[in-house]
Design a protein around this motif. Structure first.
Motif, short mmCIF file in Angstrom:
data_model
loop_
_atom_site.label_atom_id
_atom_site.label_comp_id
_atom_site.label_asym_id
_atom_site.label_seq_id
_atom_site.Cartn_x
_atom_site.Cartn_y
_atom_site.Cartn_z
N ILE A 37 40.59 42.62 38.05
CA ILE A 37 39.99 43.96 38.04
C ILE A 37 38.69 43.95 38.82
N LEU A 38 38.52 44.92 39.69
CA LEU A 38 37.30 45.06 40.47
C LEU A 38 36.25 45.78 39.63
N HIS A 39 34.99 45.39 39.81
CA HIS A 39 33.88 45.99 39.07
C HIS A 39 32.86 46.59 40.03
N THR A 40 32.20 47.63 39.57
CA THR A 40 31.09 48.23 40.29
C THR A 40 29.82 47.85 39.55
N LYS A 60 44.47 40.89 44.10
CA LYS A 60 45.20 39.69 43.72
C LYS A 60 44.32 38.47 43.92
N ASP A 61 44.25 37.60 42.88
CA ASP A 61 43.52 36.35 43.00
C ASP A 61 44.29 35.46 43.97
N ILE A 119 30.81 47.79 35.70
CA ILE A 119 31.79 48.73 35.19
C ILE A 119 33.12 48.54 35.91
N PRO A 120 34.23 48.37 35.16
CA PRO A 120 35.53 48.24 35.83
C PRO A 120 35.87 49.51 36.60
N GLN A 121 36.39 49.33 37.80
CA GLN A 121 36.82 50.48 38.60
C GLN A 121 38.19 50.92 38.10
#
Length: 139
Positions: free
Chosen positions: A23-26, A14-15, A6-8
């Motif tokens: 986008i960070l995911h949980t 930054k890549d 799930i996207p936070q």
């Protein structure tokens, strides 16, 4: 086992190579007791003797059941948003493992909290892209 990423909300980093935001995911993992909606549905081939509905992939299998661990599914997965995840399904009769994607259609919390905490949230969804577990990449 169901696994959802799930996207936070409003979280990105930054890549380092490109400088683009990522986008960070949980990761949410749910163990569930799921069963095909029809006793004639086949997980082996993904086929079903259910009535074929126009626009529905005949290899998809509708599954329903309850969450086992955790019994209460995080509200982010509740109705109003559809989530795709990964699923590893073990056929209770043959013990054969199958893998695919899982489209979570509904999580229905009971009006009575004691029911949910005792037997778990009700879950419904569609298993798609079914293949034997040992033939999947990364296994």
């Amino acid at each position: 086992m169901l696994t959802f990423e799930i996207p936070q909300a409003s979280s990105a980093k930054k890549d380092p190579e490109t400088g683009n935001p990522v986008i960070l995911h949980t990761k949410i993992m749910i163990q569930a007791s799921l069963h095909p909606s029809s006793p004639t549905a086949s997980m082996r081939t993904g086929t079903s003797s259910q009535r074929e509905i126009s626009g529905i992939n005949p290899t998809d299998v509708f599954l329903f059941g309850r969450a086992v661990s955790p019994k209460i599914i995080p509200p982010i997965l509740w109705p109003g948003s559809r989530h795709h995840g990964k699923i590893v399904y073990t056929d209770p009769a043959t013990k054969e493992k199958m893998q695919g994607t899982f489209l979570l259609l509904a999580v229905m919390p009971s009006r009575h909290k004691i029911v949910t905490t005792t037997i778990g949230n009700s879950i419904q969804g569609i298993m798609q892209n079914i293949q034997p577990y040992n033939q999947c990449p990364g296994n």
